[in-house]
Design a protein around this motif. Sequence first.
Motif, PDB file in Angstrom:
ATOM      1  N   GLY A   1       0.827  -1.214   0.000  1.00 21.37           N
ATOM      2  CA  GLY A   1       0.000   0.000   0.000  1.00 21.37           C
ATOM      3  C   GLY A   1       0.852   1.252   0.000  1.00 21.37           C
ATOM      4  N   THR A   2       2.022   1.184   0.657  1.00 23.30           N
ATOM      5  CA  THR A   2       2.941   2.324   0.667  1.00 23.30           C
ATOM      6  C   THR A   2       3.536   2.490  -0.727  1.00 23.30           C
ATOM      7  N   PHE A   3       3.887   1.367  -1.332  1.00 27.91           N
ATOM      8  CA  PHE A   3       4.406   1.398  -2.708  1.00 27.91           C
ATOM      9  C   PHE A   3       3.395   2.080  -3.633  1.00 27.91           C
ATOM     10  N   ARG A   4       2.125   1.676  -3.491  1.00 31.46           N
ATOM     11  CA  ARG A   4       1.072   2.230  -4.356  1.00 31.46           C
ATOM     12  C   ARG A   4       0.925   3.742  -4.142  1.00 31.46           C
TER      13      ARG A   4
ATOM     14  N   THR B   1      -0.987 -15.006   4.596  1.00 31.41           N
ATOM     15  CA  THR B   1      -1.256 -14.085   3.491  1.00 31.41           C
ATOM     16  C   THR B   1      -0.459 -14.521   2.266  1.00 31.41           C
ATOM     17  N   TYR B   2      -1.007 -14.244   1.112  1.00 32.01           N
ATOM     18  CA  TYR B   2      -0.324 -14.534  -0.151  1.00 32.01           C
ATOM     19  C   TYR B   2       0.047 -13.198  -0.789  1.00 32.01           C
ATOM     20  N   PRO B   3       1.237 -12.674  -0.493  1.00 35.63           N
ATOM     21  CA  PRO B   3       1.596 -11.318  -0.956  1.00 35.63           C
ATOM     22  C   PRO B   3       1.418 -11.119  -2.458  1.00 35.63           C
ATOM     23  N   TYR B   4       1.699 -12.160  -3.231  1.00 38.18           N
ATOM     24  CA  TYR B   4       1.668 -12.048  -4.697  1.00 38.18           C
ATOM     25  C   TYR B   4       0.345 -11.494  -5.221  1.00 38.18           C
ATOM     26  N   THR B   5      -0.770 -11.956  -4.653  1.00 38.97           N
ATOM     27  CA  THR B   5      -2.069 -11.464  -5.138  1.00 38.97           C
ATOM     28  C   THR B   5      -2.794 -10.609  -4.105  1.00 38.97           C
ATOM     29  N   GLN B   6      -2.239 -10.509  -2.890  1.00 43.84           N
ATOM     30  CA  GLN B   6      -2.938  -9.719  -1.869  1.00 43.84           C
ATOM     31  C   GLN B   6      -2.210  -8.415  -1.585  1.00 43.84           C
ATOM     32  N   THR B   7      -1.325  -8.421  -0.580  1.00 35.31           N
ATOM     33  CA  THR B   7      -0.711  -7.163  -0.138  1.00 35.31           C
ATOM     34  C   THR B   7       0.150  -6.494  -1.207  1.00 35.31           C
ATOM     35  N   HIS B   8       0.730  -7.267  -2.122  1.00 38.91           N
ATOM     36  CA  HIS B   8       1.666  -6.685  -3.088  1.00 38.91           C
ATOM     37  C   HIS B   8       1.170  -6.742  -4.539  1.00 38.91           C
ATOM     38  N   VAL B   9      -0.153  -6.821  -4.671  1.00 37.83           N
ATOM     39  CA  VAL B   9      -0.733  -6.970  -6.007  1.00 37.83           C
ATOM     40  C   VAL B   9      -0.412  -5.772  -6.916  1.00 37.83           C
ATOM     41  N   ASP B  10      -0.268  -4.579  -6.336  1.00 39.56           N
ATOM     42  CA  ASP B  10      -0.031  -3.393  -7.159  1.00 39.56           C
ATOM     43  C   ASP B  10       1.439  -3.101  -7.432  1.00 39.56           C
ATOM     44  N   MET B  11       2.304  -3.997  -6.979  1.00 42.99           N
ATOM     45  CA  MET B  11       3.725  -3.811  -7.276  1.00 42.99           C
ATOM     46  C   MET B  11       3.976  -4.402  -8.664  1.00 42.99           C
ATOM     47  N   PRO B  12       4.728  -3.681  -9.533  1.00 42.01           N
ATOM     48  CA  PRO B  12       4.952  -4.202 -10.891  1.00 42.01           C
ATOM     49  C   PRO B  12       5.624  -5.579 -10.862  1.00 42.01           C
ATOM     50  N   ASN B  13       5.278  -6.411 -11.847  1.00 42.64           N
ATOM     51  CA  ASN B  13       5.779  -7.784 -11.866  1.00 42.64           C
ATOM     52  C   ASN B  13       7.296  -7.890 -11.876  1.00 42.64           C
ATOM     53  N   ASP B  14       7.955  -6.981 -12.617  1.00 45.97           N
ATOM     54  CA  ASP B  14       9.422  -7.108 -12.679  1.00 45.97           C
ATOM     55  C   ASP B  14      10.054  -6.858 -11.313  1.00 45.97           C
TER      56      ASP B  14
ATOM     57  N   LYS C   1       8.512  -7.317  -8.406  1.00 46.38           N
ATOM     58  CA  LYS C   1       8.143  -8.478  -7.580  1.00 46.38           C
ATOM     59  C   LYS C   1       9.094  -9.638  -7.846  1.00 46.38           C
ATOM     60  N   GLN C   2       9.373  -9.894  -9.115  1.00 44.24           N
ATOM     61  CA  GLN C   2      10.251 -11.008  -9.470  1.00 44.24           C
ATOM     62  C   GLN C   2      11.670 -10.778  -8.955  1.00 44.24           C
ATOM     63  N   ARG C   3      12.142  -9.532  -9.124  1.00 45.92           N
ATOM     64  CA  ARG C   3      13.505  -9.209  -8.684  1.00 45.92           C
ATOM     65  C   ARG C   3      13.642  -9.408  -7.172  1.00 45.92           C
ATOM     66  N   LEU C   4      12.608  -8.981  -6.431  1.00 43.62           N
ATOM     67  CA  LEU C   4      12.669  -9.110  -4.979  1.00 43.62           C
ATOM     68  C   LEU C   4      12.463 -10.546  -4.516  1.00 43.62           C
ATOM     69  N   GLY C   5      11.740 -11.296  -5.327  1.00 42.76           N
ATOM     70  CA  GLY C   5      11.414 -12.655  -4.911  1.00 42.76           C
ATOM     71  C   GLY C   5      10.022 -12.758  -4.299  1.00 42.76           C
ATOM     72  N   VAL C   6       9.196 -11.737  -4.548  1.00 45.99           N
ATOM     73  CA  VAL C   6       7.797 -11.808  -4.119  1.00 45.99           C
ATOM     74  C   VAL C   6       7.059 -12.532  -5.243  1.00 45.99           C
TER      75      VAL C   6
END
Length: 383
Positions: free
Chosen positions: A105-108, A336-349, A351-356
């Motif tokens: 949410g902070t990222f968004r 929680t499943y960050p990939y589709t819940q808390t971190h859904v609005d983080m861009p895929n690249d 997310k992938q780089r971080l390992g989310v």
Amino acid sequence: MNEKKLQFETISVRGASGGDSVTGAISYPIYQSTTFKHPELNKSTGYDYSRTNNPTREEVERTICLLEEGKEALAFSTGVAAITACFHLFKPGDHIIVSEDLYGGTFRLFNDIYSVFGIKSTFVDTTSLDGIKEDITNETKAIFIETPSNPLMRVSDISDISYLCKKNKLTLIVDNTFLTPYFQKPLLLGADIVIHSGTKFLGGHNDVLSGFLIANDKDIISKLRVVQNSTGATLSAFDSWLLLRGLKTLSIRLDKSQENAILIANYLKRNENIEKVYYVGLEDHEGYDVNIIQSTGYGSMISFKVKKVSLVAKLLKKLEVISFAESLGGVETLITYPYTQTHVDMPNDLKQRLGVDERLLRLSVGIENINDLLDDLKSVLGE
Ligand SMILES: *Cc1c(COP(=O)(O)O)cnc(C)c1O
């Protein structure tokens, strides 16, 4: 009260004022009034209108302030409202360096909302001082970190970053939601502003949303007060009281949930279906050494990566004691499943780089009986 400073647990139980001085009520009263009567022209009881000031909100603000050891605390209706208020300290053209691994949410807010108003942000790995230095420009005004971070539990060195901030005249903002002042006090390590989602550990019962800002500098505090009153996302009297009640048990809730978390992290580490466990209490965790210097505990947030992606759906469906739900920091254990819940609005690249990724799950460990929690996990993951 004599001058002797009370200990953390005592302040949490008593609150700043130790009850209501007028009636002697042990539980601080809920001043459920929007407005306050004035005795005569140019006279006030100190309270005028509840958006501006309310006794119950003032009590929770003073209590949190004592716990974080700051000069003043401000209470907001949610954590993101507190973060938003913080952003009113900046103007178009200003640049902020932000931990790349942080609450979605902070990222968004940075990426989708502030960018529209001309506040620029760069997301960097704040666990490395060199990485941060490279991104400081003439426009940079602040560094915003979360430590441990959400969801990968990365640890940034608050004192080192604070030193860098002072040298470059930057404001250091630290989101202290995961450890709370019971385990970590960023203001004492040089931070300028501490942020909380009070919704999480401070409230602690998954029944109230809230946010806090705590600061030391008079100028910052007075600017934030104007923003709080003018933008209006203040904490209601009833919600302030729920926070005061939750705070009474902060230390014992955190001790118990940490004790459970250590056992669960070690179980997951031994389990053959698990590839990696992210918990700051594990000695082989990357941030273990820094965390142990700047805090007095590890908290109860654990992320872990399963080897087979099919285990994700299985866990989320079959766990019974542990609930599949967003949020954290309450007495109930949540997954929680960050990939589709808390971190859904983080861009895929990113997310992938971080390992989310699709195999990452996050646990907020509560205070249930440890055997019930372990049995629940074992029912899907095995011994
Ligand atoms: C939940 C959370 C927030 C946002 O708080 P809300 O109360 O949901 O608005 C901010 N930071 C962190 C680390 C959080 O976990």
